[in-house]
Write an enzyme that holds these catalytic residues in place. Structure first.
Site, PDB file in Angstrom:
ATOM      1  N   ASP A   7       0.836  -1.195   0.000  1.00 13.72           N
ATOM      2  CA  ASP A   7       0.000   0.000   0.000  1.00 13.72           C
ATOM      3  C   ASP A   7       0.874   1.250   0.000  1.00 13.72           C
ATOM      4  O   ASP A   7       1.594   1.507   0.974  1.00 13.72           O
ATOM      5  CB  ASP A   7      -0.915  -0.013   1.236  1.00 13.72           C
ATOM      6  CG  ASP A   7      -2.086   0.937   1.088  1.00 13.72           C
ATOM      7  OD1 ASP A   7      -2.123   1.676   0.085  1.00 13.72           O
ATOM      8  OD2 ASP A   7      -2.966   0.935   1.975  1.00 13.72           O
ATOM      9  N   ASP A   8       0.836   1.969  -1.093  1.00  9.37           N
ATOM     10  CA  ASP A   8       1.554   3.250  -1.206  1.00  9.37           C
ATOM     11  C   ASP A   8       3.075   3.093  -1.204  1.00  9.37           C
ATOM     12  O   ASP A   8       3.792   4.037  -0.850  1.00  9.37           O
ATOM     13  CB  ASP A   8       1.155   4.231  -0.085  1.00  9.37           C
ATOM     14  CG  ASP A   8      -0.302   4.644  -0.121  1.00  9.37           C
ATOM     15  OD1 ASP A   8      -1.067   4.099  -0.941  1.00  9.37           O
ATOM     16  OD2 ASP A   8      -0.692   5.521   0.682  1.00  9.37           O
ATOM     17  N   CYS A  47      -6.028   4.018  -3.934  1.00  9.77           N
ATOM     18  CA  CYS A  47      -6.202   2.626  -3.525  1.00  9.77           C
ATOM     19  C   CYS A  47      -7.356   1.868  -4.177  1.00  9.77           C
ATOM     20  O   CYS A  47      -7.134   0.888  -4.889  1.00  9.77           O
ATOM     21  CB  CYS A  47      -6.396   2.562  -2.012  1.00  9.77           C
ATOM     22  SG  CYS A  47      -4.982   3.141  -1.059  1.00  9.77           S
ATOM     23  N   ARG A  51      -6.935  -1.326  -6.836  1.00 10.77           N
ATOM     24  CA  ARG A  51      -7.126  -2.706  -6.386  1.00 10.77           C
ATOM     25  C   ARG A  51      -8.189  -3.425  -7.198  1.00 10.77           C
ATOM     26  O   ARG A  51      -8.033  -4.608  -7.562  1.00 10.77           O
ATOM     27  CB  ARG A  51      -7.470  -2.709  -4.896  1.00 10.77           C
ATOM     28  CG  ARG A  51      -6.259  -2.398  -4.052  1.00 10.77           C
ATOM     29  CD  ARG A  51      -6.576  -1.837  -2.692  1.00 10.77           C
ATOM     30  NE  ARG A  51      -5.340  -1.297  -2.121  1.00 10.77           N
ATOM     31  CZ  ARG A  51      -4.456  -2.007  -1.416  1.00 10.77           C
ATOM     32  NH1 ARG A  51      -4.692  -3.273  -1.146  1.00 10.77           N
ATOM     33  NH2 ARG A  51      -3.349  -1.469  -0.977  1.00 10.77           N
ATOM     34  N   LYS A 105      -5.330  -5.753   3.219  1.00  9.16           N
ATOM     35  CA  LYS A 105      -6.255  -4.677   2.841  1.00  9.16           C
ATOM     36  C   LYS A 105      -7.082  -5.055   1.609  1.00  9.16           C
ATOM     37  O   LYS A 105      -6.540  -5.492   0.600  1.00  9.16           O
ATOM     38  CB  LYS A 105      -5.449  -3.415   2.535  1.00  9.16           C
ATOM     39  CG  LYS A 105      -6.318  -2.212   2.142  1.00  9.16           C
ATOM     40  CD  LYS A 105      -5.444  -0.988   1.972  1.00  9.16           C
ATOM     41  CE  LYS A 105      -6.255   0.225   1.548  1.00  9.16           C
ATOM     42  NZ  LYS A 105      -5.411   1.432   1.401  1.00  9.16           N
ATOM     43  N   HIS A 107     -10.479  -3.051   0.394  1.00  8.72           N
ATOM     44  CA  HIS A 107     -10.795  -1.719  -0.146  1.00  8.72           C
ATOM     45  C   HIS A 107     -11.532  -1.743  -1.475  1.00  8.72           C
ATOM     46  O   HIS A 107     -11.368  -0.852  -2.317  1.00  8.72           O
ATOM     47  CB  HIS A 107      -9.528  -0.853  -0.254  1.00  8.72           C
ATOM     48  CG  HIS A 107      -9.808   0.575   0.143  1.00  8.72           C
ATOM     49  ND1 HIS A 107      -8.882   1.586   0.102  1.00  8.72           N
ATOM     50  CD2 HIS A 107     -10.969   1.153   0.584  1.00  8.72           C
ATOM     51  CE1 HIS A 107      -9.438   2.717   0.502  1.00  8.72           C
ATOM     52  NE2 HIS A 107     -10.698   2.489   0.801  1.00  8.72           N
ATOM     53  N   SER A 130      -8.587   1.263   4.410  1.00  8.14           N
ATOM     54  CA  SER A 130      -7.288   1.798   4.820  1.00  8.14           C
ATOM     55  C   SER A 130      -7.128   1.809   6.341  1.00  8.14           C
ATOM     56  O   SER A 130      -8.105   1.962   7.083  1.00  8.14           O
ATOM     57  CB  SER A 130      -7.100   3.226   4.286  1.00  8.14           C
ATOM     58  OG  SER A 130      -7.133   3.229   2.886  1.00  8.14           O
ATOM     59  N   HIS A 197       1.136   2.489   4.116  1.00  7.48           N
ATOM     60  CA  HIS A 197       0.136   3.540   4.262  1.00  7.48           C
ATOM     61  C   HIS A 197       0.224   4.123   5.674  1.00  7.48           C
ATOM     62  O   HIS A 197       0.427   3.390   6.632  1.00  7.48           O
ATOM     63  CB  HIS A 197      -1.254   2.944   4.015  1.00  7.48           C
ATOM     64  CG  HIS A 197      -2.340   3.948   3.779  1.00  7.48           C
ATOM     65  ND1 HIS A 197      -2.809   4.778   4.769  1.00  7.48           N
ATOM     66  CD2 HIS A 197      -3.047   4.252   2.660  1.00  7.48           C
ATOM     67  CE1 HIS A 197      -3.772   5.550   4.266  1.00  7.48           C
ATOM     68  NE2 HIS A 197      -3.934   5.258   2.993  1.00  7.48           N
ATOM     69  N   ASP A 249      -0.003  -0.769  -4.845  1.00  6.89           N
ATOM     70  CA  ASP A 249      -1.271  -0.305  -5.437  1.00  6.89           C
ATOM     71  C   ASP A 249      -1.166   1.071  -6.074  1.00  6.89           C
ATOM     72  O   ASP A 249      -1.901   1.403  -6.997  1.00  6.89           O
ATOM     73  CB  ASP A 249      -2.401  -0.321  -4.385  1.00  6.89           C
ATOM     74  CG  ASP A 249      -2.210   0.702  -3.277  1.00  6.89           C
ATOM     75  OD1 ASP A 249      -1.058   1.134  -3.038  1.00  6.89           O
ATOM     76  OD2 ASP A 249      -3.212   1.071  -2.639  1.00  6.89           O
ATOM     77  N   ASN A 250      -0.243   1.883  -5.560  1.00  7.27           N
ATOM     78  CA  ASN A 250      -0.026   3.220  -6.139  1.00  7.27           C
ATOM     79  C   ASN A 250       1.282   3.761  -5.604  1.00  7.27           C
ATOM     80  O   ASN A 250       1.882   3.181  -4.688  1.00  7.27           O
ATOM     81  CB  ASN A 250      -1.197   4.187  -5.825  1.00  7.27           C
ATOM     82  CG  ASN A 250      -1.568   4.236  -4.345  1.00  7.27           C
ATOM     83  OD1 ASN A 250      -2.579   3.667  -3.934  1.00  7.27           O
ATOM     84  ND2 ASN A 250      -0.741   4.896  -3.544  1.00  7.27           N
ATOM     85  N   LYS A 277       1.652   9.810  -5.036  1.00  8.21           N
ATOM     86  CA  LYS A 277       0.309   9.236  -4.898  1.00  8.21           C
ATOM     87  C   LYS A 277      -0.762  10.282  -5.216  1.00  8.21           C
ATOM     88  O   LYS A 277      -0.605  11.454  -4.884  1.00  8.21           O
ATOM     89  CB  LYS A 277       0.136   8.755  -3.456  1.00  8.21           C
ATOM     90  CG  LYS A 277      -1.252   8.270  -3.098  1.00  8.21           C
ATOM     91  CD  LYS A 277      -1.350   7.896  -1.627  1.00  8.21           C
ATOM     92  CE  LYS A 277      -2.764   7.448  -1.298  1.00  8.21           C
ATOM     93  NZ  LYS A 277      -2.907   7.020   0.091  1.00  8.21           N
TER      94      LYS A 277
HETATM   95 MG    MG Z   1      -2.618   2.814  -1.660  1.00  9.30          MG
END
Ligand code: MG
Length: 459
Positions: A7-8, A47, A51, A105, A107, A130, A197, A249-250, A277
């Site tokens: 995540d991130d 996110c 996803r 996660k 989401h 998140s 994250h 994811d990003n 992001k």
């Molecule tokens: Mg993310």
């Protein structure tokens, strides 16, 4: 198959992608034993859309998953989510005989209809959204009065406000259980990390060893978790039979501080890319992409071909003997040729959607920008010569601009463009339920509310 989604995590956060401040020996080894992509794109800079795109092989606007009642990501208790009319990667693999487990996660919607166990996963253990969407000390307005953060097993809330410091350990333990229980049959493990994250809570031993604060410790935890899974594959004798994919994811927040709380940067990096992001600069959507499959993918390869997270859907489906639905448009392409040898990207173009705006398009070395955050911002960059998007050459290459504009227009007609008032002709609906309810309700006397998250970083 093991698909690890962070995540991130930014393009420049791993040693094998050039980080000099994070230590990632296990991930560096994973890359050395497989193929590392340097133009691997996630389909969204935030996110929820990213996803859903990973799991369906489709651009978010294609499945009406890029804006949620006006909000760019899903929040607790919303009425919308990924509908079961979408056939997820897990469902494809499950139908092909794989045991399937999601950890971490999700989401893609928190109402029962939208949870992983209704999308082809036999089991689920994790956070439905998140890790900053729970009870916090002094939350920013956007996160005010949210219900306690739920930890879910399958469809049931088993804990509220779980201790985030130890949560990744628990994810790893569940992953090992799943791998051991299914060692004699095909399995698909989707491990979607909570890290990196914000807010970031880490174990002391990782923090003590970090050269990059808590952020470096969170990256190290991801690295450690990867090492544990690789060791388990070796112990089970499954290394050569298991495809391992690692991505994010990003992009990370980069040098920007979180949106609220501290004004200090986190220590995250998208270097050498521009932006972060939630933007359609390269730093928002070009992310780490590593695939290891000993004996099938030659070790130590690096590919700069344009590939996307959406490609994992048809690629993994093909490799497991699963069938990709043929009654709908799938944007991802089977890129196994690129895994096994030198082959060109199957993509004519990559489309950078932020919300429902087509903000940019990439074709080969060229990236054409149209807008940022709803406002026109035309530019053209040569990504081969200028990976950092520093020098606008729009006026120099009118022929390139015309070619890319024609390709972008076709995408707009199919998937729409809110800024220009274009409604797409090839889009499918989002899922929606009546009377949505949050999974938890705040009760100040509840004995299980043990952690009121108190780090001010949100984002
Ligand atoms: Mg993310």
């Amino acid at each position: 198959m093991i698909l690890i989604n962070c995540d991130d995590l930014g393009y420049g956060d791993l040693g094998c992608y050039g980080s000099t401040r994070n230590d990632t020996p296990h991930l560096d080894r994973l890359a050395e034993e497989g193929i590392r992509f340097t133009s691997f794109y996630t389909a969204s800079p935030v996110c929820s859309p990213a996803r859903a795109a990973l799991l369906t092989g489709c651009y978010p606007p294609r499945i009406s998953f890029s804006l949620f009642e006006g909000i760019p990501v899903l929040f607790p208790g919303m009425a919308v989510g990924l509908p079961t009319t979408e056939i997820s990667l897990a469902r494809v693999l499950s139908d092909a005989g794989y045991a399937t487990q999601a950890i971490g996660k999700w989401h893609c919607g928190d109402q029962p209809e939208f949870l992983p166990t209704n999308h082809g996963f036999d089991h689920y253990f994790g956070l439905p959204y998140s890790n900053d969407m729970g009870r916090q000390v002094d939350p920013p307005t956007i996160l005010d009065d949210l219900p306690p953060l739920p930890l879910i097993v399958d469809g049931e809330v088993v804990e509220q406000q779980p201790d985030q410091t130890s949560l990744t350990d628990r994810y790893v333990a569940h992953a090992l259980d799943f791998m051991r229980s299914n060692a004699d049959r095909p399995f698909f493990l989707y491990l979607a990390h909570m890290y990196v994250h914000v807010p970031i809570y880490v174990q002391e031993h990782f923090a003590a060893a970090s050269r990059n604060g808590d952020y470096g410790a969170a990256v190290a935890t991801i690295d450690w978790a990867t090492g544990v899974l690789m060791a388990e594959l070796d112990a089970l004798g499954l290394a050569d039979d298991t495809i391992v994919v690692f991505t994010s994811d990003n992009g990370s927040l980069g040098d920007d501080p979180p949106q609220w709380g501290t004004t200090e940067p986190l220590g995250s990096s998208n270097a050498p890319l521009r932006g972060a992001k939630a933007t359609t600069w390269e730093g928002g959507q070009r992310v780490p992409g590593i695939v290891r499959w000993p004996g099938s993918i030659a070790p130590g390869r690096v590919s700069d071909e344009l590939v996307t997270a959406m490609d994992l859907y048809p690629t993994l489906a093909a490799l497991c003997g699963g069938s990709v639905p043929d009654d709908r448009v799938i944007d991802g392409r089977d890129i196994s040729d690129l895994w096994f040898g030198d082959a060109p990207s199957p993509h004519e173009a990559f489309f950078y959607y932020r919300r429902n705006d087509l903000e940019a398009v990439r074709v080969g070395r060229w990236k054409r920008h149209y807008s940022k955050d709803g406002a026109a911002q035309p530019a053209l960059y040569d990504l081969e010569a200028d990976i950092g998007e520093t020098t606008d050459v729009l006026a120099v290459h009118p022929d390139v601009v015309a070619e890319l504009d024609a390709i972008a227009d076709r995408a707009r007609q199919a998937m729409g463009d809110d800024r220009l008032g274009v409604v797409g002709t090839e889009i499918r609906p989002i899922g929606r339920v009546e009377n949505p309810r949050p999974l938890t309700v705040y009760d100040p006397d509840h004995p299980y509310v043990i952690a009121e998250y108190d780090i001010p970083d949100k984002g």
